[in-house]
Motif scaffolding. Structure first.
Motif, short mmCIF file in Angstrom:
data_model
loop_
_atom_site.label_atom_id
_atom_site.label_comp_id
_atom_site.label_asym_id
_atom_site.label_seq_id
_atom_site.Cartn_x
_atom_site.Cartn_y
_atom_site.Cartn_z
N THR A 108 0.67 -1.04 -0.01
CA THR A 108 0.11 -0.26 0.09
C THR A 108 0.88 1.43 -0.07
OG1 THR A 108 -0.38 0.46 2.03
CG2 THR A 108 -1.84 -1.09 1.36
N TYR A 112 1.48 11.85 2.16
CA TYR A 112 1.49 12.73 2.41
C TYR A 112 1.84 14.00 2.38
CZ TYR A 112 0.95 9.19 6.14
OH TYR A 112 0.63 7.70 6.60
N MET A 123 -3.19 6.13 -1.30
CA MET A 123 -3.98 7.08 -0.31
C MET A 123 -3.09 8.28 -0.20
SD MET A 123 -4.94 4.21 2.27
CE MET A 123 -3.36 3.02 1.94
N TRP A 124 -4.18 9.50 0.03
CA TRP A 124 -3.30 10.75 -0.31
C TRP A 124 -4.24 10.95 1.87
CZ3 TRP A 124 -0.43 14.09 -2.74
CH2 TRP A 124 -0.22 13.57 -4.10
N GLU A 125 -2.90 12.14 3.09
CA GLU A 125 -3.62 12.59 3.87
C GLU A 125 -2.07 13.42 4.39
OE1 GLU A 125 -2.86 9.94 7.43
OE2 GLU A 125 -3.19 7.68 6.17
N THR A 157 6.37 10.15 1.64
CA THR A 157 5.99 8.22 1.28
C THR A 157 6.04 7.62 1.85
OG1 THR A 157 6.14 9.49 -1.04
CG2 THR A 157 6.46 6.89 -0.27
N ARG A 158 4.58 6.70 1.83
CA ARG A 158 4.71 5.87 3.16
C ARG A 158 4.31 4.33 2.76
NH1 ARG A 158 0.78 4.94 7.83
NH2 ARG A 158 0.43 3.16 7.38
N THR A 175 1.28 5.14 0.86
CA THR A 175 0.13 6.48 1.44
C THR A 175 1.45 8.44 1.51
OG1 THR A 175 -1.18 5.31 3.22
CG2 THR A 175 -1.55 7.45 3.55
#
Length: 164
Positions: free
Chosen positions: A85, A89, A143-145, A152-153, A87
């Motif tokens: 996955t 940020y 996913m964006w937070e 970048t995770r 995510t």
């Protein structure tokens, strides 16, 4: 310590219910403009330079995050099909298209491989997490937070063989 699990079909919720086998957090976002799906180059050399520059920036970011380069004879950390996955940020949530974001991650995903020499004396891979990026299967949309630090995770799970 390896966790035992049995999955009879590719059930994302079952895989994601376990903590990831590996997590990589880097204080950088992908280069959406220069590497992403909307990139425009006037010639192949300019494109090659952009990818080489992006590779160099990701490696520098990994060094800052204390991620060492694997040796050529190292074994990969994860085997078989590897689900992941992503995510992202960012202070702003100016999201790019899903396919363009995935294209911008290409250089980073290539660096997850075991290092190996390729033509013209250059090296492919860096981190040694996987043998080849063909093993990778993204499990969820990117996913964006919101965060004050660009980051970048990536999280990784080994997916049992009977689910590929």
């Amino acid at each position: 310590m390896k966790r035992e699990r049995t999955v009879t079909s590719f059930d994302f919720s079952t895989v994601l219910a376990f903590p990831p086998e590996y997590e990589l957090v880097l204080n950088r976002l992908p280069s959406f403009h220069w590497i992403g799906g909307n990139r425009r180059f006037t010639n192949p050399r300019a494109e090659a330079r952009a990818f080489a520059e992006d590779r160099r920036h990701w490696i520098e970011t990994m060094i800052v995050a204390e991620q060492r380069m694997a040796r050529f004879d190292d074994q990969p950390t994860l085997y078989g099909t590897v689900g992941y996955t992503v995510t992202l940020y960012s202070p702003t949530l100016n999201r790019t298209d899903e396919d363009n974001a995935q294209a911008a991650l290409k250089t980073l995903l290539d660096l997850l491989e075991i290092p190996r020499p390729i033509k013209n004396g250059s090296v492919r891979g860096y981190l040694g997490l996987i043998e080849n990026d063909r093993q990778l299967r993204r499990l969820l949309p990117i996913m964006w937070e919101r965060s004050h630090i660009q980051r970048t995770r990536l999280q990784f799970w080994e997916i049992p063989d009977d689910t590929s």
